[in-house]
Motif scaffolding. Structure first.
Motif, mmCIF file in Angstrom:
data_model
loop_
_atom_site.group_PDB
_atom_site.id
_atom_site.type_symbol
_atom_site.label_atom_id
_atom_site.label_comp_id
_atom_site.label_asym_id
_atom_site.label_seq_id
_atom_site.Cartn_x
_atom_site.Cartn_y
_atom_site.Cartn_z
ATOM 1 N N LEU A 1 0.700 -1.191 0.006
ATOM 2 C CA LEU A 1 0.179 0.026 -0.028
ATOM 3 C C LEU A 1 0.919 1.132 -0.172
ATOM 4 O O LEU A 1 1.846 1.455 0.824
ATOM 5 C CB LEU A 1 -1.033 0.056 1.166
ATOM 6 N N SER A 2 0.783 2.264 -0.910
ATOM 7 C CA SER A 2 1.468 3.285 -1.115
ATOM 8 C C SER A 2 0.506 4.724 -1.486
ATOM 9 O O SER A 2 -0.160 4.360 -2.490
ATOM 10 C CB SER A 2 2.715 3.382 -1.917
ATOM 11 N N ASP A 3 0.547 5.540 -0.691
ATOM 12 C CA ASP A 3 -0.305 6.713 -1.088
ATOM 13 C C ASP A 3 -1.833 6.216 -1.676
ATOM 14 O O ASP A 3 -2.114 6.891 -2.643
ATOM 15 C CB ASP A 3 0.357 7.625 -2.345
ATOM 16 N N GLN A 4 -2.411 5.484 -0.939
ATOM 17 C CA GLN A 4 -3.835 5.083 -0.908
ATOM 18 C C GLN A 4 -3.896 4.223 -2.183
ATOM 19 O O GLN A 4 -5.085 3.982 -2.475
ATOM 20 C CB GLN A 4 -4.789 6.300 -1.127
ATOM 21 N N ALA B 1 -9.974 -2.949 4.101
ATOM 22 C CA ALA B 1 -9.581 -2.579 5.410
ATOM 23 C C ALA B 1 -8.851 -1.228 5.459
ATOM 24 O O ALA B 1 -9.170 -0.351 6.318
ATOM 25 C CB ALA B 1 -8.925 -3.908 6.194
ATOM 26 N N ASP B 2 -8.119 -1.215 4.456
ATOM 27 C CA ASP B 2 -7.223 -0.285 4.388
ATOM 28 C C ASP B 2 -7.810 1.013 3.703
ATOM 29 O O ASP B 2 -7.007 2.110 3.845
ATOM 30 C CB ASP B 2 -5.789 -0.426 3.585
ATOM 31 N N ARG B 3 -8.869 1.016 3.148
ATOM 32 C CA ARG B 3 -9.638 2.123 2.453
ATOM 33 C C ARG B 3 -8.839 2.503 1.505
ATOM 34 O O ARG B 3 -8.721 3.609 1.175
ATOM 35 C CB ARG B 3 -10.082 3.211 3.540
ATOM 36 N N ALA B 4 -8.311 1.661 0.632
ATOM 37 C CA ALA B 4 -7.277 2.229 -0.331
ATOM 38 C C ALA B 4 -8.299 2.676 -1.514
ATOM 39 O O ALA B 4 -9.747 2.125 -1.655
ATOM 40 C CB ALA B 4 -6.716 0.978 -1.171
ATOM 41 N N ARG B 5 -7.955 3.596 -2.160
ATOM 42 C CA ARG B 5 -8.902 4.381 -3.285
ATOM 43 C C ARG B 5 -8.781 3.480 -4.457
ATOM 44 O O ARG B 5 -9.359 3.992 -5.479
ATOM 45 C CB ARG B 5 -8.479 5.841 -3.260
ATOM 46 N N ALA B 6 -7.724 2.852 -4.927
ATOM 47 C CA ALA B 6 -7.592 2.028 -5.917
ATOM 48 C C ALA B 6 -6.633 0.733 -5.885
ATOM 49 O O ALA B 6 -5.823 0.897 -4.828
ATOM 50 C CB ALA B 6 -6.909 2.937 -7.141
ATOM 51 N N VAL B 7 -6.715 -0.089 -6.595
ATOM 52 C CA VAL B 7 -5.886 -1.167 -6.553
ATOM 53 C C VAL B 7 -5.249 -1.708 -7.870
ATOM 54 O O VAL B 7 -6.117 -1.898 -8.758
ATOM 55 C CB VAL B 7 -6.514 -2.520 -5.666
ATOM 56 N N VAL B 8 -4.029 -2.104 -8.032
ATOM 57 C CA VAL B 8 -3.638 -2.638 -9.110
ATOM 58 C C VAL B 8 -3.133 -4.219 -9.023
ATOM 59 O O VAL B 8 -2.749 -4.537 -7.910
ATOM 60 C CB VAL B 8 -2.359 -2.109 -9.664
ATOM 61 N N VAL B 9 -3.738 -5.000 -9.850
ATOM 62 C CA VAL B 9 -3.508 -6.659 -9.765
ATOM 63 C C VAL B 9 -2.609 -6.825 -10.836
ATOM 64 O O VAL B 9 -2.840 -6.730 -11.966
ATOM 65 C CB VAL B 9 -4.830 -7.242 -9.861
ATOM 66 N N THR B 10 -1.445 -7.677 -10.520
ATOM 67 C CA THR B 10 -0.468 -8.192 -11.660
ATOM 68 C C THR B 10 0.136 -9.562 -10.956
ATOM 69 O O THR B 10 -0.487 -9.881 -10.027
ATOM 70 C CB THR B 10 0.564 -7.087 -11.569
ATOM 71 N N SER C 1 -10.311 -1.134 -9.759
ATOM 72 C CA SER C 1 -9.212 -1.971 -9.937
ATOM 73 C C SER C 1 -8.575 -2.082 -11.423
ATOM 74 O O SER C 1 -9.465 -1.850 -12.141
ATOM 75 C CB SER C 1 -9.534 -3.537 -9.485
ATOM 76 N N ILE C 2 -7.255 -2.382 -11.297
ATOM 77 C CA ILE C 2 -6.709 -2.377 -12.659
ATOM 78 C C ILE C 2 -5.952 -3.530 -12.812
ATOM 79 O O ILE C 2 -4.977 -3.696 -11.980
ATOM 80 C CB ILE C 2 -5.894 -0.912 -12.886
ATOM 81 N N ALA C 3 -6.286 -4.212 -13.802
ATOM 82 C CA ALA C 3 -5.182 -5.411 -14.121
ATOM 83 C C ALA C 3 -4.020 -5.058 -14.847
ATOM 84 O O ALA C 3 -4.283 -4.603 -16.055
ATOM 85 C CB ALA C 3 -6.062 -6.752 -14.657
ATOM 86 N N ALA C 4 -2.872 -5.228 -14.396
ATOM 87 C CA ALA C 4 -1.687 -4.914 -15.157
ATOM 88 C C ALA C 4 -1.283 -6.364 -15.690
ATOM 89 O O ALA C 4 -0.623 -7.029 -15.158
ATOM 90 C CB ALA C 4 -0.596 -4.328 -14.285
ATOM 91 N N VAL C 5 -1.650 -6.564 -16.989
ATOM 92 C CA VAL C 5 -1.643 -7.983 -17.481
ATOM 93 C C VAL C 5 -0.120 -8.138 -17.875
ATOM 94 O O VAL C 5 0.216 -7.677 -19.459
ATOM 95 C CB VAL C 5 -2.747 -8.523 -18.390
ATOM 96 N N ASN C 6 1.100 -8.773 -17.463
ATOM 97 C CA ASN C 6 2.200 -8.632 -17.988
ATOM 98 C C ASN C 6 2.542 -9.961 -18.812
ATOM 99 O O ASN C 6 3.874 -9.960 -19.332
ATOM 100 C CB ASN C 6 3.091 -8.679 -16.716
ATOM 101 N N GLY C 7 1.825 -11.009 -18.956
ATOM 102 C CA GLY C 7 1.934 -12.126 -19.881
ATOM 103 C C GLY C 7 0.793 -13.010 -19.865
ATOM 104 O O GLY C 7 -0.193 -12.471 -20.276
ATOM 105 N N TYR C 8 1.121 -14.232 -19.766
ATOM 106 C CA TYR C 8 -0.094 -15.219 -19.908
ATOM 107 C C TYR C 8 -1.251 -14.728 -18.967
ATOM 108 O O TYR C 8 -1.175 -14.698 -17.735
ATOM 109 C CB TYR C 8 0.170 -16.571 -19.564
ATOM 110 N N ALA C 9 -2.559 -14.638 -19.587
ATOM 111 C CA ALA C 9 -3.674 -14.500 -18.786
ATOM 112 C C ALA C 9 -4.737 -15.573 -19.509
ATOM 113 O O ALA C 9 -5.637 -15.270 -20.106
ATOM 114 C CB ALA C 9 -4.343 -12.924 -18.994
ATOM 115 N N ALA D 1 0.090 4.827 -12.290
ATOM 116 C CA ALA D 1 -0.165 6.152 -12.575
ATOM 117 C C ALA D 1 -1.979 6.350 -12.900
ATOM 118 O O ALA D 1 -2.383 7.224 -12.301
ATOM 119 C CB ALA D 1 0.583 6.716 -13.817
ATOM 120 N N LEU D 2 -2.194 5.495 -13.431
ATOM 121 C CA LEU D 2 -3.706 5.236 -13.624
ATOM 122 C C LEU D 2 -4.458 5.112 -12.397
ATOM 123 O O LEU D 2 -5.575 5.754 -12.038
ATOM 124 C CB LEU D 2 -4.064 4.190 -14.514
ATOM 125 N N ALA D 3 -3.801 4.078 -11.416
ATOM 126 C CA ALA D 3 -4.484 4.027 -10.149
ATOM 127 C C ALA D 3 -4.612 5.349 -9.351
ATOM 128 O O ALA D 3 -5.465 5.713 -8.658
ATOM 129 C CB ALA D 3 -3.931 2.759 -9.507
#
Length: 256
Positions: A8-11, A43-52, A95-103, A189-191
């Protein structure tokens, strides 16, 4: 957690699946850890999340070796677990998926559960389940058609064909394609851009889209009216509009 990392960094939260030795394949243990991470976002009330994913795969599917011996009851429980976790992700912070290879398979379904999808130019998407004698089990038969339309979804689900990143962009499966070394930065950056907006307004926007997507237009417009009006209960709305009228920068949003 052994196979999922959380930061978690800067929400903005980042969830990384780290089961590199199995190309981040999903089994019950990984799904349980992913659920723990998604719960932490809330729980952290994050304002956006990146999944990779770590390494050369986003998620290369569900763990076929584990699934191969499932009974009907075990298969039902596995599918239910995946759907529960992905639905939590879908209903939570943007939420943002950062799809780096096989999905592939469950990996494509995980990306579909995110609000936005960015892909590396090396990414490959597919729903290959029919070649294994099963259907998609984590929402692929439902979300894929909602994202790319029934015709393209049926083509992918009924043939198991793979899509490279450029074609995924053409059919609307991803929002943008980036060079591999730029992907995570672009996703973060988008998050961060989303995280800078008024949180209540972001939640209301997501709710209006989700609630209105599968109803008639008049009902959907009524939903939008409700969500729009609800924002006027917030201090963030009052401050932002006052700042606009007074031609000054608004104070940072406080989510209240």
């Amino acid at each position: 957690m052994s196979h999922v990392a959380y930061e978690l960094s800067d929400q903005v939260a980042t969830i990384t699946i780290t089961r590199e030795e199995a190309l981040n394949a999903l089994d019950p243990d990984v799904l349980s850890e992913l659920e723990t991470a998604v719960d932490r976002v809330a729980a952290d009330r994050a304002r956006a999340v990146v999944v990779t994913g770590a390494g050369r795969a986003f998620v290369a599917g569900a763990d076929v070796a584990r699934m191969s011996t499932f009974s009907v009851a075990q298969a039902r429980a596995f599918s239910s677990l995946g759907n529960r976790v992905f639905r939590k992700l879908e209903l939570g912070a943007p939420s943002i998926a950062a799809v780096n290879g096989y999905a592939l398979g469950g990996g494509c379904e995980l990306a579909l559960a995110c609000d936005l999808r960015l892909a590396s130019d090396r990414a490959v998407f597919a729903q290959p389940e029919v070649g294994l004698g099963v259907t998609a089990g984590f929402g692929g038969t439902q979300r894929l058609a909602r994202v790319v339309g029934p015709a393209v979804a049926k083509e992918l689900l009924l043939t198991g064909r793979r899509l490279k990143a450029d074609r995924a962009l053409e059919v609307g499966l991803v929002n943008a394609v980036h060079a591999p070394d730029e992907l995570l930065g672009a996703a973060l950056a988008l998050a961060e851009e989303i995280a800078q907006q008024a949180p209540a307004a972001v939640r209301a926007t997501k709710a209006a889209i989700a609630r209105g997507a599968h109803t008639d237009l008049d009902t959907a417009l009524g939903i939008e009216v409700e969500e729009f009006a609800s924002c006027f209960e917030t201090a963030d709305q009052r401050e932002a509009m006052a700042a606009f009228v007074q031609k000054r920068p608004h104070s940072p949003f406080q989510d209240r």
